[in-house]
Design a protein around this motif. Structure first.
Motif, PDB file in Angstrom:
ATOM      1  N   UNK A   1     -21.363   1.851   4.244  1.00  0.00           N
ATOM      2  CA  UNK A   1     -21.011   2.262   5.593  1.00  0.00           C
ATOM      3  C   UNK A   1     -20.261   3.587   5.561  1.00  0.00           C
ATOM      4  N   UNK A   2     -20.495   4.383   6.577  1.00  0.00           N
ATOM      5  CA  UNK A   2     -19.889   5.707   6.650  1.00  0.00           C
ATOM      6  C   UNK A   2     -18.432   5.613   7.056  1.00  0.00           C
ATOM      7  N   UNK A   3     -17.635   6.491   6.473  1.00  0.00           N
ATOM      8  CA  UNK A   3     -16.251   6.583   6.890  1.00  0.00           C
ATOM      9  C   UNK A   3     -15.272   6.369   5.752  1.00  0.00           C
ATOM     10  N   UNK A   4     -14.347   7.302   5.617  1.00  0.00           N
ATOM     11  CA  UNK A   4     -13.244   7.198   4.675  1.00  0.00           C
ATOM     12  C   UNK A   4     -11.959   7.195   5.488  1.00  0.00           C
ATOM     13  N   UNK A   5     -11.177   6.131   5.356  1.00  0.00           N
ATOM     14  CA  UNK A   5      -9.931   5.996   6.106  1.00  0.00           C
ATOM     15  C   UNK A   5      -8.777   6.307   5.161  1.00  0.00           C
ATOM     16  N   UNK A   6      -7.903   7.213   5.575  1.00  0.00           N
ATOM     17  CA  UNK A   6      -6.784   7.651   4.737  1.00  0.00           C
ATOM     18  C   UNK A   6      -5.471   7.400   5.458  1.00  0.00           C
ATOM     19  N   UNK A   7      -4.538   6.764   4.766  1.00  0.00           N
ATOM     20  CA  UNK A   7      -3.219   6.510   5.331  1.00  0.00           C
ATOM     21  C   UNK A   7      -3.016   5.050   5.678  1.00  0.00           C
ATOM     22  N   UNK A   8      -1.822   4.517   5.351  1.00  0.00           N
ATOM     23  CA  UNK A   8      -1.547   3.097   5.581  1.00  0.00           C
ATOM     24  C   UNK A   8      -1.736   2.709   7.039  1.00  0.00           C
ATOM     25  N   UNK A   9      -1.172   3.494   7.961  1.00  0.00           N
ATOM     26  CA  UNK A   9      -1.267   3.155   9.384  1.00  0.00           C
ATOM     27  C   UNK A   9      -2.716   3.153   9.852  1.00  0.00           C
ATOM     28  N   UNK A  10      -3.506   4.114   9.355  1.00  0.00           N
ATOM     29  CA  UNK A  10      -4.916   4.183   9.764  1.00  0.00           C
ATOM     30  C   UNK A  10      -5.696   2.989   9.228  1.00  0.00           C
TER      31      UNK A  10
ATOM     32  N   UNK B   1       0.822  -1.202   0.000  1.00  0.00           N
ATOM     33  CA  UNK B   1       0.000   0.000   0.000  1.00  0.00           C
ATOM     34  C   UNK B   1       0.862   1.261   0.000  1.00  0.00           C
ATOM     35  N   UNK B   2       0.376   2.285  -0.661  1.00  0.00           N
ATOM     36  CA  UNK B   2       1.051   3.577  -0.610  1.00  0.00           C
ATOM     37  C   UNK B   2       0.780   4.245   0.737  1.00  0.00           C
ATOM     38  N   UNK B   3       1.648   5.155   1.126  1.00  0.00           N
ATOM     39  CA  UNK B   3       1.509   5.816   2.429  1.00  0.00           C
ATOM     40  C   UNK B   3       0.137   6.458   2.608  1.00  0.00           C
ATOM     41  N   UNK B   4      -0.393   7.063   1.518  1.00  0.00           N
ATOM     42  CA  UNK B   4      -1.664   7.781   1.621  1.00  0.00           C
ATOM     43  C   UNK B   4      -2.826   6.975   1.053  1.00  0.00           C
ATOM     44  N   UNK B   5      -2.745   5.650   1.128  1.00  0.00           N
ATOM     45  CA  UNK B   5      -3.820   4.788   0.631  1.00  0.00           C
ATOM     46  C   UNK B   5      -5.156   5.192   1.252  1.00  0.00           C
TER      47      UNK B   5
ATOM     48  N   UNK C   1      -5.820   2.643  -3.390  1.00  0.00           N
ATOM     49  CA  UNK C   1      -7.183   2.728  -2.851  1.00  0.00           C
ATOM     50  C   UNK C   1      -7.787   1.337  -2.818  1.00  0.00           C
ATOM     51  N   UNK C   2      -8.515   1.059  -1.739  1.00  0.00           N
ATOM     52  CA  UNK C   2      -9.265  -0.186  -1.599  1.00  0.00           C
ATOM     53  C   UNK C   2     -10.706   0.182  -1.274  1.00  0.00           C
ATOM     54  N   UNK C   3     -11.611  -0.215  -2.140  1.00  0.00           N
ATOM     55  CA  UNK C   3     -13.035   0.004  -1.903  1.00  0.00           C
ATOM     56  C   UNK C   3     -13.682  -1.366  -1.751  1.00  0.00           C
ATOM     57  N   UNK C   4     -14.314  -1.594  -0.626  1.00  0.00           N
ATOM     58  CA  UNK C   4     -14.883  -2.903  -0.319  1.00  0.00           C
ATOM     59  C   UNK C   4     -16.405  -2.807  -0.328  1.00  0.00           C
ATOM     60  N   UNK C   5     -17.021  -3.707  -1.091  1.00  0.00           N
ATOM     61  CA  UNK C   5     -18.475  -3.758  -1.184  1.00  0.00           C
ATOM     62  C   UNK C   5     -18.984  -5.034  -0.529  1.00  0.00           C
TER      63      UNK C   5
END
Length: 333
Positions: free
Chosen positions: A241-250, A230-234, A308-312
């Motif tokens: 579901x609500x919520x956008x998570x940004x960053x590998x560690x997050x 993953x890139x650092x800012x993935x 980016x990973x988008x899960x459905x």
């Protein structure tokens, strides 16, 4: 009235002379491209289905108003665009915010393959057709107000002249041009940086190898191996579901908190949606003696990393032509 090719081919001189079956046959040949148009406008596969059905119904009822000043295809696009604007006014009164789109749904590549083929001698047209159906583009479009959104799709994706767009929307050419400038500025704000110039995707060979390694690590629930790809800012989201998570560690922290590490009994089936690599995951259920549909993970890849990973949820499997379960031997059920 100028007789359109669609009308000529069913052996009548005008839409008024068509019976419902002939009219439906003429309209159906444009179903897939109209559906993709509505999907870009709405971001939802199911809402696009509803918009196309409404388009055909309205077109049949309004067939007497068709005067042949445009092609039958363009006339249908006009009706479809207005059907989308009506749906946006009722179902999506406010544009998306915060970079996520909770109503987002994937679009299977198997259906995109039904679209008229872009001219291979026009690489820019091929790139446009591919990149404007990617999830990142569709998500960015959902952040625009409805009318600028329509202007952007009609002008930049379909290539309509400003005058035709103005006629459709009942606006002046100056208003359309102004709306297009606002829409392009909005897209730059919400598109990933590496997609703003539409320079094209990585090579298929590079993508396939990365997807293979990502899939193997996912089945093994090896979060360290996944994180290394993953890139650092993935970015990660899971509509609806609500919520956008940004960053590998997050992202790693979120997946860890939800119990992903140590998960066993996964099986993966590669697929593709929105001209992007995707993987359908199934989880073994002993009581059912089968692998049961779990999630669809859609990947965006740039410069050899997952960005980016988008899960459905598994409820999208049927619309994608994926089996609801796999037998122990891997066969679909």
């Amino acid at each position: 009235m100028t007789v359109d090719t669609d009308v000529e081919e069913v052996g009548v001189s005008s839409l008024d002379d068509m019976d419902e079956a002939s009219f439906t046959a003429a309209a159906e040949r444009h179903r897939r491209e109209l559906h993709v148009h509505c999907y870009r406008m709405l971001g939802s596969f199911q809402d696009a289905e509803d918009a196309v059905q409404e388009t055909f119904l309205k077109a049949w009822r309004a067939r007497g108003t068709y005067e042949g000043r445009s092609t039958f295809r363009a006339w249908l696009y006009r009706i479809a665009t207005n059907a989308c604007l009506d749906l946006l006014a009722t179902r999506r009164p406010e544009p998306a915010t915060g970079g996520e789109v909770r109503w987002l749904q994937p679009y299977p590549d198997s259906l995109l393959d039904e679209l008229p083929a872009a001219d291979a001698d026009e690489p820019e047209a091929l790139a446009m057709a591919r990149e404007t159906i990617e999830l990142a583009y569709v998500v960015a479009v959902q952040h625009l107000a409805p009318r600028p959104r329509a202007v952007l799709v009609l002008r930049d994706v379909l290539g309509w002249p400003a005058k035709d767009v103005a006629d459709l929307l009942g606006d002046s050419v100056n208003s359309v041009n102004s709306a297009l400038q606002r829409a392009r500025a909005g897209m730059r704000e919400h598109l990933p940086a590496e997609r703003q110039e539409w320079t094209g995707a990585d090579t298929d060979v590079e993508n396939r190898e990365l997807v293979r390694r990502f899939t193997d690590a996912s089945v093994a629930a090896d979060l360290d191996a996944i994180a290394a790809m993953m890139r650092d800012d993935v970015r990660y989201s899971m509509p609806p579901w609500e919520g956008l998570v940004v960053g590998r560690d997050a992202v790693v922290a979120d997946w860890t908190a939800n119990g992903y590490p140590g998960m066993t009994g996964l099986r993966a089936v590669p697929t593709a949606v929105n001209r992007q690599p995707a993987v359908a995951y199934y989880l073994w259920r002993e009581q059912e003696a089968a692998y049961v549909a779990l999630t669809l993970d859609v990947l965006r890849i740039s410069d050899g990393t997952v960005t980016e990973v988008t899960i459905f949820d598994a409820d999208r499997f049927a619309s994608l032509g994926l089996p609801e379960r796999l037998a122990a031997d891997g066969a679909g059920q």
